[in-house]
Design a protein around this motif. Structure first.
Motif, mmCIF file in Angstrom:
data_model
loop_
_atom_site.group_PDB
_atom_site.id
_atom_site.type_symbol
_atom_site.label_atom_id
_atom_site.label_comp_id
_atom_site.label_asym_id
_atom_site.label_seq_id
_atom_site.Cartn_x
_atom_site.Cartn_y
_atom_site.Cartn_z
ATOM 1 N N GLU B 213 0.922 -2.143 -0.173
ATOM 2 C CA GLU B 213 -0.145 -0.127 -0.068
ATOM 3 C C GLU B 213 0.980 1.274 -0.094
ATOM 4 O O GLU B 213 0.158 2.543 -0.617
ATOM 5 C CB GLU B 213 -0.934 0.185 1.222
ATOM 6 C CG GLU B 213 -1.521 -1.222 0.774
ATOM 7 C CD GLU B 213 -2.580 -1.448 1.908
ATOM 8 O OE1 GLU B 213 -2.882 -0.632 2.998
ATOM 9 O OE2 GLU B 213 -3.754 -2.419 1.767
ATOM 10 N N LEU B 235 1.126 -5.272 -7.172
ATOM 11 C CA LEU B 235 -0.419 -4.502 -6.954
ATOM 12 C C LEU B 235 -0.558 -3.981 -5.917
ATOM 13 O O LEU B 235 -0.139 -3.516 -4.871
ATOM 14 C CB LEU B 235 -1.422 -5.609 -6.429
ATOM 15 C CG LEU B 235 -3.376 -5.020 -6.083
ATOM 16 C CD1 LEU B 235 -3.552 -4.697 -7.732
ATOM 17 C CD2 LEU B 235 -3.875 -6.475 -6.326
ATOM 18 N N LYS B 236 -0.909 -1.985 -5.929
ATOM 19 C CA LYS B 236 -0.563 -1.557 -5.082
ATOM 20 C C LYS B 236 -1.584 -0.277 -5.375
ATOM 21 O O LYS B 236 -1.703 0.018 -6.784
ATOM 22 C CB LYS B 236 0.967 -0.010 -5.302
ATOM 23 C CG LYS B 236 0.762 0.434 -4.475
ATOM 24 C CD LYS B 236 2.752 1.086 -4.750
ATOM 25 C CE LYS B 236 2.047 2.501 -3.838
ATOM 26 N NZ LYS B 236 1.450 3.636 -3.589
ATOM 27 N N PRO B 237 -2.902 0.107 -5.252
ATOM 28 C CA PRO B 237 -3.678 0.688 -4.268
ATOM 29 C C PRO B 237 -3.215 2.301 -4.330
ATOM 30 O O PRO B 237 -2.228 2.248 -4.104
ATOM 31 C CB PRO B 237 -4.876 -0.008 -4.672
ATOM 32 C CG PRO B 237 -3.489 -0.797 -2.542
ATOM 33 C CD PRO B 237 -2.711 -1.113 -3.562
ATOM 34 N N GLY B 238 -3.991 3.090 -4.758
ATOM 35 C CA GLY B 238 -3.720 4.225 -4.407
ATOM 36 C C GLY B 238 -3.757 5.218 -5.021
ATOM 37 O O GLY B 238 -2.777 5.907 -5.558
ATOM 38 N N LYS B 239 -4.647 4.971 -6.264
ATOM 39 C CA LYS B 239 -4.400 5.787 -7.674
ATOM 40 C C LYS B 239 -5.433 6.915 -7.135
ATOM 41 O O LYS B 239 -5.626 8.171 -7.875
ATOM 42 C CB LYS B 239 -4.930 5.371 -9.091
ATOM 43 C CG LYS B 239 -3.594 3.882 -9.160
ATOM 44 C CD LYS B 239 -4.368 3.270 -10.960
ATOM 45 C CE LYS B 239 -3.561 2.565 -10.563
ATOM 46 N NZ LYS B 239 -3.175 1.858 -12.227
ATOM 47 N N THR B 240 -6.414 6.908 -6.660
ATOM 48 C CA THR B 240 -7.844 7.681 -6.174
ATOM 49 C C THR B 240 -6.630 8.316 -5.037
ATOM 50 O O THR B 240 -6.462 7.222 -4.124
ATOM 51 C CB THR B 240 -9.182 7.515 -6.380
ATOM 52 O OG1 THR B 240 -9.036 6.010 -4.989
ATOM 53 C CG2 THR B 240 -9.211 6.689 -7.552
ATOM 54 N N ARG B 242 -9.572 8.970 -2.282
ATOM 55 C CA ARG B 242 -10.222 7.922 -1.913
ATOM 56 C C ARG B 242 -9.525 6.619 -1.436
ATOM 57 O O ARG B 242 -9.620 6.001 0.340
ATOM 58 C CB ARG B 242 -12.169 8.008 -1.956
ATOM 59 C CG ARG B 242 -13.243 8.843 -1.887
ATOM 60 C CD ARG B 242 -13.038 8.905 -0.217
ATOM 61 N NE ARG B 242 -13.741 7.907 0.193
ATOM 62 C CZ ARG B 242 -13.660 8.520 1.691
ATOM 63 N NH1 ARG B 242 -13.395 9.639 1.983
ATOM 64 N NH2 ARG B 242 -14.514 7.158 2.330
ATOM 65 N N ALA B 243 -9.056 5.972 -1.746
ATOM 66 C CA ALA B 243 -8.047 4.841 -1.436
ATOM 67 C C ALA B 243 -6.683 5.355 -0.457
ATOM 68 O O ALA B 243 -6.592 4.594 0.195
ATOM 69 C CB ALA B 243 -7.675 4.013 -2.404
ATOM 70 N N VAL B 245 -6.706 8.320 1.773
ATOM 71 C CA VAL B 245 -7.232 8.038 3.078
ATOM 72 C C VAL B 245 -7.666 6.755 3.532
ATOM 73 O O VAL B 245 -7.311 6.666 4.709
ATOM 74 C CB VAL B 245 -8.704 8.724 2.561
ATOM 75 C CG1 VAL B 245 -9.481 8.540 4.031
ATOM 76 C CG2 VAL B 245 -8.665 10.555 2.418
ATOM 77 N N ALA B 246 -7.744 5.785 2.582
ATOM 78 C CA ALA B 246 -7.913 4.448 3.356
ATOM 79 C C ALA B 246 -6.482 3.423 4.056
ATOM 80 O O ALA B 246 -6.763 2.827 5.185
ATOM 81 C CB ALA B 246 -9.192 3.844 2.376
ATOM 82 N N ILE B 247 -5.751 4.048 2.847
ATOM 83 C CA ILE B 247 -4.736 3.421 2.927
ATOM 84 C C ILE B 247 -4.227 4.090 4.702
ATOM 85 O O ILE B 247 -3.336 3.143 5.546
ATOM 86 C CB ILE B 247 -3.898 3.524 1.626
ATOM 87 C CG1 ILE B 247 -4.127 2.584 0.572
ATOM 88 C CG2 ILE B 247 -2.326 3.470 2.360
ATOM 89 C CD1 ILE B 247 -3.495 3.341 -0.939
ATOM 90 N N SER B 249 -5.528 4.889 6.755
ATOM 91 C CA SER B 249 -6.197 4.056 8.005
ATOM 92 C C SER B 249 -5.601 2.759 8.711
ATOM 93 O O SER B 249 -6.034 2.273 9.425
ATOM 94 C CB SER B 249 -7.630 4.640 8.025
ATOM 95 O OG SER B 249 -8.302 5.852 7.538
ATOM 96 N N HIS B 250 -5.775 2.335 7.342
ATOM 97 C CA HIS B 250 -5.106 0.918 7.435
ATOM 98 C C HIS B 250 -4.069 0.634 7.762
ATOM 99 O O HIS B 250 -3.528 -0.353 8.792
ATOM 100 C CB HIS B 250 -5.515 0.248 5.885
ATOM 101 C CG HIS B 250 -5.321 -1.287 6.180
ATOM 102 N ND1 HIS B 250 -4.612 -2.116 5.147
ATOM 103 C CD2 HIS B 250 -5.686 -2.738 6.890
ATOM 104 C CE1 HIS B 250 -4.320 -2.905 5.537
ATOM 105 N NE2 HIS B 250 -5.494 -3.113 6.115
ATOM 106 N N ASP B 274 -3.379 -4.206 -12.008
ATOM 107 C CA ASP B 274 -4.244 -3.289 -11.633
ATOM 108 C C ASP B 274 -5.341 -4.152 -11.103
ATOM 109 O O ASP B 274 -6.604 -3.683 -10.546
ATOM 110 C CB ASP B 274 -5.262 -2.778 -12.436
ATOM 111 C CG ASP B 274 -4.305 -1.630 -13.587
ATOM 112 O OD1 ASP B 274 -3.525 -1.331 -12.720
ATOM 113 O OD2 ASP B 274 -4.879 -1.370 -14.666
#
Lengths: 439, 439
Positions: B213, B235-240, B242-243, B245-247, B249-250, B274
């Motif tokens: 992340e 695989l690494k989310p965090g393009k948007t 909102r993601a 922000v969630a990262i 918190s996680h 993706d």
């Protein structure tokens, strides 16, 4: 003319029925028998008196009773004569499994024309030729292969036998089943438009899933799709030039200009997908989930990572993983352990259980700002099915379930959910795809 | 410092081992035992004399033998003292499963710092805290859950337990297995860079699959990735937003600017994907298939529709489904039944068998203009595995297999292929994704 005689047939003749397990004339007769078809079954084969315990007839004309449907599995050259016999017998529908027609060139093309002329003369509707038949589970009628019998709500119409069989296989393996599988073959007569008409009125079908390589008459397709009371999902290759060439060789279909087809789909409200998995997931979602009224999604998860993956995907296709109201957060905060993350996603963390999910979902489903729930079970959470089954009855907001990383318990829960008509998706991206289908 | 003491440990102490099956201290000890770990196992619990048939010790200091690795599953507040004991005992590696550190706020952050200080004082490398442990199949060491033991060639490094567990689950279910699963947790000490270093040198690992992340030190990541002798898929989310922000918190990770990470991946030859399925498919392809030398693909299929779907997808991402040479076509024409389509795709049609595939593939694999073969089995074709196993040995061109619509025979053949290290993909789009991975 109605296709009732095909799907709702009370009596079937199988011309070319065989005792040789290697032949399709054996497989299809056996599948009709083993599938539990309750009407009359007449095997036709001039060389045999009996096949699989049934009396065999030398020709259709020797059968005394009425025949609704004829399944034809004889060499191409013999098909026109069988059609003549069928016509004289008053048969209303024929499925021509045999290949050797338009797909092999000029000679076959002439033969196909001949079959069609006989059909028109007697008013027989023809499926195929060169097709994999029909499986209509609600009439226990598997005039096709493989034998699959699990009843469900999706009608699969396919210009490729394999694409249809793969789809059926997944639906049965997951336990959601299907209402029908129709293999289009050469589409000499019956085509996707006739079938959209039929399934739009079929009480057992809730979604029409279509794999086609070309549309014969764009305007008719557009009209039928517009008129359809059921959602239609379509997978249609032919975006690239090489694929268009391959389509020509495969089914002699003309792929047409892709932009034109795309525009037609948009106009008619047809959901066009890009892959086989998407065809399956969209169909599953549309068959079993309520419509979406808005774009605001709340994610509830036990797996932070999966929630984040879903967030990223949803936000990038126009959904809103909204910040929940402070009132909503306060209510959740007061009843959840302190290590849970109260935001969107709501992260119940790895020690979540079904009770925690239920508490949160009961509040979330009533929250006016939220249009849909995406519930991710990311651990072996027993009782997940019961919770979802109760929550989805509270109102008509869609509740999309993703279950992953849950080992044996996941398998049990997923199977139970599917058997109750609750679709489960195995990864965040496929759950997001389901929401996309509803939007 | 080397992570050998962790993965190749000869002796393990489990601090917080338990007899209560509901507790992780039980699960982990049991998984180490049932996983067949051959070294010494020391349960530590001051309240018990014996756990699961093993002598239990009141503290690490009461153990006489050497200890390579300590697994810690006690409440967060007790962890610094356990680390002190471990240091005095000369332990080199610790896995802290316990949560209650940085992820819960300021208090936990202070505790995490304290653990790290003790670790630095004694030179102990720490995995976690707040993690799901380590599973290194080649040392029969499952200090994690669930217990999965099938040896394979993919090392899975994950900042999400569920993402890792789902990946492991698929690999085991398909029979390809994995070399290692490492759960990163809070990454107080050991991070993705240390693990890339380790697995790059690990003889049992051929591909490194990464779910992260955030990257703590972009430059170090870039260098390690560049130096790695093994392909890395991430695989690494965090393009948007909102993601992101969630990262936060996680895992309190900073996702960073996505374009920057993307550019770094390109520079270092890291394959960024993706979705979770793509992470899996890319890893499978890179672990078991040869490199691609060019973009020309020949498709051999028994399902026209599946071949067309693959054609469309390949052509739209820059591959060439080339027109075969006239010599090649003439050779195929002379040995195939007339109803087969000799072009690209080569369509053997629904009555294809393994022998027909082999004849075509033997010629195709030697054809100089063809860089890779995509073989689609779209029917129940027995013997498919044997054919592919012989063909792939002819030279070093990649042979990508797709199997669908084949019912029970498909299941048997796919399992056999996976057990021989031949990856099989269940849809045309996932087979195309595999080719993309090799490109």
């Amino acid at each position: 003319m109605s296709l009732d005689s095909m799907f709702l047939a009370n009596s079937i003749a199988i011309v070319g029925a065989s005792r040789d397990p290697k032949k399709l004339g054996y497989t299809i007769l056996k599948n009709i028998l083993d599938g539990g078809f309750r009407g009359k079954i007449y095997p036709v084969n001039p060389k045999l008196d009996e096949i699989l315990g049934l009396k065999a007839y030398p020709s259709l004309l020797n059968i005394e009773g009425e025949i609704d449907l004829v399944v034809i599995i004889v060499p191409a050259k013999a098909v026109p004569q069988v059609m003549e016999d069928a016509g004289r017998k008053g048969v209303k529908c024929a499925i021509v499994i045999s290949g050797g027609f338009r797909e092999i060139g000029i000679e076959g093309e002439a033969l196909e024309k001949q079959v069609l002329e006989v059909a028109r003369k007697y008013g027989i509707r023809v499926l195929g030729p060169n097709c994999q038949g029909v499986n209509y589970t609600y009439n226990n009628l598997c005039a096709s292969w493989p034998l699959l019998a699990k009843k469900g709500a999706i009608a699969i119409i396919s210009q490729s036998g394999t694409v249809g069989a793969a789809f059926e296989g997944w639906a049965v393996e997951e336990g959601i089943g299907f209402s029908a599988f129709v293999s289009l073959g050469n589409k000499a007569d019956i085509d996707e438009v006739d079938l959209i008409d039929f399934f739009s009125r079929d009480g057992n079908t809730r979604v029409i899933a279509l794999y086609i390589e070309g549309v014969r008459d764009g305007r008719r397709f557009l009209e039928a799709a517009k008129k359809s009371s059921k959602p239609i999902v379509v997978l249609k290759p032919g975006k690239t030039e090489r694929a268009k060439v391959a389509i020509q060789s495969h089914t002699k279909a003309v792929a047409g200009r892709d932009e034109v087809f795309n525009a037609a789909c948009k106009k008619a409200g047809v959901k066009r997908v890009d892959s086989l998995i998407e065809l399956y997931d969209f169909s599953k979602a549309l068959a079993y989930l309520n419509k979406l009224r808005g774009k605001n999604v709340l994610i509830v998860t036990s797996s932070g990572g999966s929630g984040i993956l879903a967030t990223d995907l949803l936000e990038s296709i126009g959904f809103k993983v909204i910040e929940p109201s402070s009132d909503f957060k306060a209510r959740l905060r007061s009843m959840l352990p302190t290590h849970c993350i109260v935001d969107n996603p709501v992260d119940l963390t790895g020690d979540a259980n079904a009770e925690m999910y239920e508490k949160v979902l009961e509040i979330a489903i009533e929250e006016p700002a939220i249009d849909a729930l995406l519930v991710i079970f990311g651990d072996p959470i027993a009782g997940a099915c019961e919770v979802i089954d109760r929550i989805r009855r509270k109102n008509d907001k869609p509740v999309v379930v993703c279950y992953l990383g849950g080992g044996e318990i996941e398998k049990i829960e997923s199977r139970e959910m599917h058997s109750r008509g609750i679709p489960v998706f195995p990864t965040p991206e496929r759950a997001v795809s389901a929401l996309k289908a509803l939007g």
